[in-house]
Design a protein around this motif. Structure first.
Motif, PDB file in Angstrom:
ATOM      1  N   THR A 101      12.523  16.238  -6.660  1.00 50.17           N
ATOM      2  CA  THR A 101      11.274  16.606  -6.763  1.00 50.17           C
ATOM      3  C   THR A 101      10.494  15.358  -5.722  1.00 50.17           C
ATOM      4  O   THR A 101      10.860  14.253  -5.525  1.00 50.17           O
ATOM      5  N   PRO A 102       9.428  15.932  -5.125  1.00 51.29           N
ATOM      6  CA  PRO A 102       8.723  14.808  -4.176  1.00 51.29           C
ATOM      7  C   PRO A 102       8.138  13.598  -4.759  1.00 51.29           C
ATOM      8  O   PRO A 102       7.603  13.931  -6.013  1.00 51.29           O
ATOM      9  N   PRO A 103       8.626  12.493  -4.604  1.00 55.39           N
ATOM     10  CA  PRO A 103       8.132  11.260  -5.249  1.00 55.39           C
ATOM     11  C   PRO A 103       6.499  10.944  -5.121  1.00 55.39           C
ATOM     12  O   PRO A 103       5.791  11.207  -3.927  1.00 55.39           O
ATOM     13  N   ASP A 104       5.892  10.441  -5.869  1.00 52.37           N
ATOM     14  CA  ASP A 104       4.517  10.210  -5.965  1.00 52.37           C
ATOM     15  C   ASP A 104       4.676   8.797  -5.072  1.00 52.37           C
ATOM     16  O   ASP A 104       5.476   7.777  -5.178  1.00 52.37           O
ATOM     17  N   VAL A 105       3.728   8.656  -4.406  1.00 54.20           N
ATOM     18  CA  VAL A 105       3.377   7.214  -3.719  1.00 54.20           C
ATOM     19  C   VAL A 105       2.159   6.309  -4.008  1.00 54.20           C
ATOM     20  O   VAL A 105       0.953   6.935  -4.037  1.00 54.20           O
ATOM     21  N   ASP A 106       2.208   5.238  -4.542  1.00 53.59           N
ATOM     22  CA  ASP A 106       0.971   4.493  -5.045  1.00 53.59           C
ATOM     23  C   ASP A 106       0.797   3.191  -4.271  1.00 53.59           C
ATOM     24  O   ASP A 106       1.607   2.603  -3.511  1.00 53.59           O
ATOM     25  N   LYS A 107      -0.623   2.515  -4.642  1.00 55.14           N
ATOM     26  CA  LYS A 107      -0.818   1.329  -4.069  1.00 55.14           C
ATOM     27  C   LYS A 107      -0.785   0.189  -5.155  1.00 55.14           C
ATOM     28  O   LYS A 107      -1.258   0.619  -6.253  1.00 55.14           O
ATOM     29  N   ILE A 108      -0.283  -0.820  -4.890  1.00 51.28           N
ATOM     30  CA  ILE A 108      -0.036  -1.755  -5.871  1.00 51.28           C
ATOM     31  C   ILE A 108      -0.757  -3.249  -5.264  1.00 51.28           C
ATOM     32  O   ILE A 108      -0.495  -3.481  -4.269  1.00 51.28           O
ATOM     33  N   VAL A 109      -1.481  -3.805  -6.451  1.00 50.21           N
ATOM     34  CA  VAL A 109      -1.730  -5.279  -6.134  1.00 50.21           C
ATOM     35  C   VAL A 109      -1.468  -6.294  -6.913  1.00 50.21           C
ATOM     36  O   VAL A 109      -1.052  -5.896  -8.032  1.00 50.21           O
ATOM     37  N   TRP A 110      -1.478  -7.380  -6.683  1.00 49.32           N
ATOM     38  CA  TRP A 110      -1.310  -8.608  -7.561  1.00 49.32           C
ATOM     39  C   TRP A 110      -2.710  -8.601  -8.502  1.00 49.32           C
ATOM     40  O   TRP A 110      -3.686  -8.113  -8.027  1.00 49.32           O
ATOM     41  N   SER A 111      -2.150  -8.913  -9.747  1.00 47.08           N
ATOM     42  CA  SER A 111      -3.093  -8.855 -10.877  1.00 47.08           C
ATOM     43  C   SER A 111      -4.595  -9.278 -10.466  1.00 47.08           C
ATOM     44  O   SER A 111      -5.446  -9.139 -11.074  1.00 47.08           O
TER      45      SER A 111
ATOM     46  N   GLU B 176      -0.862  -4.638 -10.460  1.00 46.26           N
ATOM     47  CA  GLU B 176      -2.028  -3.411 -11.075  1.00 46.26           C
ATOM     48  C   GLU B 176      -1.799  -2.135 -10.083  1.00 46.26           C
ATOM     49  O   GLU B 176      -1.671  -2.328  -8.748  1.00 46.26           O
ATOM     50  N   ASP B 177      -1.647  -0.955 -10.484  1.00 47.47           N
ATOM     51  CA  ASP B 177      -1.682   0.122  -9.762  1.00 47.47           C
ATOM     52  C   ASP B 177      -2.920   0.453  -9.495  1.00 47.47           C
ATOM     53  O   ASP B 177      -3.534   0.941 -10.586  1.00 47.47           O
ATOM     54  N   ILE B 178      -3.393   0.784  -8.383  1.00 46.89           N
ATOM     55  CA  ILE B 178      -4.668   0.889  -8.093  1.00 46.89           C
ATOM     56  C   ILE B 178      -4.860   2.407  -7.625  1.00 46.89           C
ATOM     57  O   ILE B 178      -5.777   2.990  -7.103  1.00 46.89           O
ATOM     58  N   GLY B 179      -3.765   3.396  -7.650  1.00 52.18           N
ATOM     59  CA  GLY B 179      -3.843   4.889  -7.412  1.00 52.18           C
ATOM     60  C   GLY B 179      -2.929   5.357  -6.451  1.00 52.18           C
ATOM     61  O   GLY B 179      -2.222   4.519  -5.848  1.00 52.18           O
TER      62      GLY B 179
ATOM     63  N   VAL C 147       0.740  -1.315  -0.183  1.00 53.84           N
ATOM     64  CA  VAL C 147       0.003  -0.178   0.087  1.00 53.84           C
ATOM     65  C   VAL C 147       0.982   1.124  -0.064  1.00 53.84           C
ATOM     66  O   VAL C 147       0.426   2.423  -0.118  1.00 53.84           O
ATOM     67  N   GLU C 148       2.162   1.184   0.142  1.00 53.50           N
ATOM     68  CA  GLU C 148       2.946   2.243   0.050  1.00 53.50           C
ATOM     69  C   GLU C 148       4.064   2.454  -0.772  1.00 53.50           C
ATOM     70  O   GLU C 148       5.316   1.872  -0.128  1.00 53.50           O
ATOM     71  N   ILE C 149       4.192   2.363  -2.156  1.00 52.26           N
ATOM     72  CA  ILE C 149       5.156   2.273  -2.958  1.00 52.26           C
ATOM     73  C   ILE C 149       5.745   3.504  -3.293  1.00 52.26           C
ATOM     74  O   ILE C 149       4.930   4.294  -4.105  1.00 52.26           O
ATOM     75  N   TRP C 150       6.945   4.032  -3.068  1.00 55.67           N
ATOM     76  CA  TRP C 150       7.546   5.235  -3.460  1.00 55.67           C
ATOM     77  C   TRP C 150       7.955   5.067  -4.751  1.00 55.67           C
ATOM     78  O   TRP C 150       9.036   4.275  -5.107  1.00 55.67           O
ATOM     79  N   LEU C 151       7.466   5.814  -5.823  1.00 53.29           N
ATOM     80  CA  LEU C 151       7.727   5.377  -7.139  1.00 53.29           C
ATOM     81  C   LEU C 151       9.147   5.807  -7.839  1.00 53.29           C
ATOM     82  O   LEU C 151       9.667   5.587  -8.812  1.00 53.29           O
ATOM     83  N   ASN C 152       9.921   6.698  -6.571  1.00 56.89           N
ATOM     84  CA  ASN C 152      11.226   7.114  -7.068  1.00 56.89           C
ATOM     85  C   ASN C 152      12.294   5.917  -6.621  1.00 56.89           C
ATOM     86  O   ASN C 152      13.470   6.179  -7.098  1.00 56.89           O
ATOM     87  N   ASN C 153      11.657   4.645  -6.135  1.00 60.30           N
ATOM     88  CA  ASN C 153      12.688   3.896  -5.750  1.00 60.30           C
ATOM     89  C   ASN C 153      12.225   2.470  -5.934  1.00 60.30           C
ATOM     90  O   ASN C 153      11.841   1.690  -5.147  1.00 60.30           O
ATOM     91  N   VAL C 154      11.846   2.155  -7.351  1.00 63.02           N
ATOM     92  CA  VAL C 154      11.073   0.832  -7.618  1.00 63.02           C
ATOM     93  C   VAL C 154      12.007  -0.229  -8.413  1.00 63.02           C
ATOM     94  O   VAL C 154      11.724  -1.229  -8.748  1.00 63.02           O
TER      95      VAL C 154
END
Length: 312
Positions: A241-251, A108-111, A87-94
Motif C-alpha cells: 500500500t502507498p505509504p504515508d509521509v509525515d513531517k517530524i520535529v523535535w518536541s 512531534e508529528d506535525i502532519g 520534513v519527509e518521513i516515509w512511515l513504512n520505513n521508520v
C-alpha cells in the motif's frame, strides 16, 4: 427590553475586540539567532523537500543548516534536539525507534507532507498491447503474457523484476500467494531497476517490475500501475500500500521557533513537481540549490500561504 439591548451591545463589542486581537496576533519568530537544523536523508526527493523548506525558512529570517542523517539514526537526533526537523518521513520505513520516541513525546508529528506516494507493480505503457487487460493483474496470467515475459533464466515462468535482494521481496510472496507463473528476479541496485525500465522503453522489450514513486524515472518514462492482486494476509509481506509521509520535529521546536513551526505545519510537497526537480538533479546534473531556487522563484502562489501561516 432595554437591558437585553445593552447586553447585546456588550456582546457585539466584545466579539469585535476579540476579532481585532486575533487579526493582530502573529506567531513569534523565536530564536532566530540559532540555526534550524534540517535532516538531510539519503534520497533526492527528500533533498528537494528539505531544501524548499529551508529556502523558505530563510525568507522568514531564519538561519538553516542541512545535516546529513541516516533514516533510522535521525530519530535519536530529533529526540535530543541535535536535529530540529525532518520534513519527509516515509512511515513504512521508520524502524523501532520512531514509535518509541514518539510515545515518549521527545518528537512531534506535525502532519502530512501531502506527498502522493505510489508503490507496487509497474510496466511500460506499450505492455498494454502485449498483455491485453492491463492494468488488471489477471492479465499477467494469460499464456501470451507469461510467454512474452519469459526468459531463459525463468522459463517456463515469466520474469518479474524485483527490488534488490537486501530490500526484501514482497513481490515474490504475492506472486506465490496468487499462484502466478512468475519468478521474481532481484535487481542489482536502484540504478539497475531504472536502467531496465529505460532499456525496455527504448527497445520495446516486455517488462513488469516492482517500483515506487515519486521517482525521477517516472518523470520521463510513461508507465502503468497494475491493480494489485488481493492480499492473502494483512501484513507487510502480503500487502503493498502507498505509504504515508509525515513531517517530524523535535518536541521543543514549537516553543523555540513558533513562526517556523506554523510554517512547517502548513508546508506541503507535490509529487509531480518533486519528480521534475529530482530528474533535473539526478539525470541532468543540475545543482540542487539552483533547481530549488528556480522552483521557489516561479511558484510564489504555491508557497505564499505557508509563509502567511507563519506570520499569523
Amino acid at each position: 427590553m432595554k437591558s437585553t439591548n445593552v447586553l447585546k451591545g456588550v456582546g457585539i463589542g466584545l466579539a469585535l475586540l476579540l476579532a481585532a486581537t486575533a487579526q493582530g496576533r502573529t506567531a513569534e519568530p523565536g530564536a532566530k539567532d540559532e540555526p534550524i537544523k534540517l535532516a538531510m536523508l539519503e534520497w533526492t526527493g527528500a533533498h528537494v523537500s528539505t531544501h524548499i523548506a529551508g529556502q523558505l525558512l530563510e525568507k522568514l529570517g531564519y538561519k538553516v543548516e542541512y545535516v546529513t542523517a541516516g533514516n533510522f539514526p535521525q530519530f535519536s537526533g530529533l529526540a535530543d534536539g541535535s536535529l530540529s526537523a525532518s520534513v519527509e518521513i516515509w512511515l513504512n520505513n521508520v524502524g523501532d525507534i520512531y514509535p518509541k520516541v514518539l510515545a515518549e513525546k521527545k518528537i512531534e508529528d506535525i502532519g502530512k507532507l501531502d506527498l502522493k506516494t505510489q508503490e507496487g507493480w509497474i510496466y511500460p505503457k506499450f505492455m498494454e498491447k502485449v498483455c491485453p487487460g492491463l492494468p488488471d493483474w489477471t492479465a499477467l496470467n494469460k499464456p501470451e503474457c507469461i510467454q512474452a515475459l519469459s526468459t531463459p533464466e525463468t522459463a517456463p515462468n515469466g520474469r518479474f523484476l524485483d527490488y534488490p535482494a537486501d530490500w526484501g521481496s514482497r513481490a515474490a510472496t504475492i506472486l506465490a500467494d496468487n499462484n502466478m507463473q512468475y519468478t521474481a528476479v532481484p535487481a542489482g541496485s536502484e540504478g539497475a531497476l531504472v536502467a531496465e525500465l529505460e532499456a525496455s522503453e527504448a527497445a520495446k522489450s516486455p517488462l513488469v517490475m516492482m517500483f515506487w514513486g515519486p521517482h525521477y524515472a517516472l518523470a520521463k518514462n510513461e508507465v502503468g500501475w497494475i491493480t494489485m492482486p488481493p492480499c492473502k494476509e494483512q501484513t507487510n509481506e502480503h500487502c503493498i500500500t502507498p505509504p504515508d509521509v509525515d513531517k517530524i520535529v523535535w518536541s521543543g521546536f514549537g516553543a523555540k521557533w513558533p513562526a517556523a513551526y506554523a510554517f512547517l505545519k502548513a508546508f506541503k510537497m507535490d509529487a509531480t513537481e518533486q519528480q521534475k526537480m529530482m530528474l533535473a538533479v539526478d539525470k541532468e546534473g543540475k545543482d540542487l540549490d539552483a533547481v530549488v531556487k528556480e522552483w521557489v522563484d516561479k511558484n510564489e502562489a504555491v508557497w505564499k500561504p505557508w509563509v502567511d501561516a507563519a506570520k499569523g
